[in-house]
Scaffold this motif. Structure first.
Motif, short mmCIF file in Angstrom:
data_model
loop_
_atom_site.label_atom_id
_atom_site.label_comp_id
_atom_site.label_asym_id
_atom_site.label_seq_id
_atom_site.Cartn_x
_atom_site.Cartn_y
_atom_site.Cartn_z
N ASP A 223 1.42 -1.11 -0.12
CA ASP A 223 0.25 -0.42 0.03
C ASP A 223 1.01 1.10 0.00
O ASP A 223 2.16 1.28 1.18
CB ASP A 223 -0.65 0.58 1.95
CG ASP A 223 -2.12 1.04 1.35
OD1 ASP A 223 -1.67 1.93 0.93
OD2 ASP A 223 -2.56 1.09 2.56
N ARG B 75 -0.46 4.93 0.07
CA ARG B 75 -0.56 5.90 0.71
C ARG B 75 0.05 6.28 1.75
O ARG B 75 0.99 5.23 2.47
CB ARG B 75 -2.54 5.64 0.34
CG ARG B 75 -2.87 4.96 -0.55
CD ARG B 75 -4.37 4.52 -0.57
NE ARG B 75 -4.16 2.98 0.13
CZ ARG B 75 -5.67 3.14 1.45
NH1 ARG B 75 -6.44 4.07 1.47
NH2 ARG B 75 -5.76 2.24 2.48
N HIS C 179 -3.72 3.93 5.23
CA HIS C 179 -3.74 2.99 5.56
C HIS C 179 -4.59 2.55 6.64
O HIS C 179 -4.83 1.49 6.64
CB HIS C 179 -1.72 2.08 5.79
CG HIS C 179 -1.76 1.25 5.90
ND1 HIS C 179 -1.47 0.00 5.11
CD2 HIS C 179 -1.85 0.47 6.59
CE1 HIS C 179 -1.57 -0.87 5.43
NE2 HIS C 179 -1.54 -0.70 6.37
N HIS D 157 -7.79 -0.89 4.12
CA HIS D 157 -6.11 -1.18 3.55
C HIS D 157 -6.42 -2.73 2.90
O HIS D 157 -7.52 -3.58 3.57
CB HIS D 157 -5.12 -1.46 3.55
CG HIS D 157 -4.61 -2.09 4.97
ND1 HIS D 157 -4.78 -1.65 6.28
CD2 HIS D 157 -4.73 -3.47 5.74
CE1 HIS D 157 -4.41 -2.22 7.57
NE2 HIS D 157 -4.56 -3.65 6.78
N ARG E 37 2.75 -0.89 4.18
CA ARG E 37 2.64 0.41 3.66
C ARG E 37 4.03 -0.34 3.09
O ARG E 37 4.79 -0.21 3.81
CB ARG E 37 2.30 1.46 5.17
CG ARG E 37 1.01 1.71 5.86
CD ARG E 37 1.31 2.62 5.20
NE ARG E 37 2.28 4.24 5.56
CZ ARG E 37 2.73 4.59 4.38
NH1 ARG E 37 2.17 4.73 3.13
NH2 ARG E 37 3.73 5.54 4.83
N TRP F 5 -6.89 3.15 -4.57
CA TRP F 5 -7.57 2.84 -3.89
C TRP F 5 -9.02 3.42 -4.04
O TRP F 5 -10.10 2.59 -3.55
CB TRP F 5 -7.06 3.03 -2.26
CG TRP F 5 -7.88 2.59 -1.02
CD1 TRP F 5 -9.30 3.16 -0.80
CD2 TRP F 5 -8.61 1.41 -0.56
NE1 TRP F 5 -9.27 2.94 0.46
CE2 TRP F 5 -9.04 1.82 0.85
CE3 TRP F 5 -7.27 -0.16 -0.91
CZ2 TRP F 5 -9.43 0.35 1.76
CZ3 TRP F 5 -7.90 -0.59 0.37
CH2 TRP F 5 -9.25 -0.74 0.64
#
Length: 104
Positions: free
Chosen positions: A25, A27, A32, A36, A42, A93
């Motif tokens: 992820d 972001r 997150h 997620h 992350r 997302w």
């Protein structure tokens, strides 16, 4: 090496076919924390070197971000590092959440 861009509609099938995938992820930590993909970690400028060094190149990788832009760059980096199967989520997302109602 190249990577594959997945649509939100293609993602569930890809995830089912790759249960051992490394889910990343890209972001920020606040986004997150709000939600997620299950098992996603992350990805940021602090941990990518370790992931590139330590993860097996045969492990599938999926990268997603907020809107699908930065995930392309991250996916390209993993593909260029020799990972054999790399994908990113087109639309990110945001698109995944917008299509959530359709998946229920």
């Amino acid at each position: 090496m190249t990577h594959r861009r997945l649509t939100a509609a293609e993602l569930p099938e890809w995830l089912a076919a790759h249960p051992d995938a490394l889910l990343l992820d890209a972001r920020d930590s606040a986004r997150h924390a709000q939600g997620h993909l299950p098992g996603a970690m992350r990805l940021d400028g602090h941990n990518h070197d370790a992931l590139l060094r330590e993860e097996p190149r045969s492990r599938p990788v999926l990268v997603y971000c907020y809107s699908g832009n930065s995930s392309q760059a991250w996916a390209r980096l993993f593909a260029q590092a020799g990972f054999s199967e790399v994908a990113d989520l087109a639309g990110g997302w945001v698109t995944w959440q917008l299509t959530a109602a359709d998946r229920r």
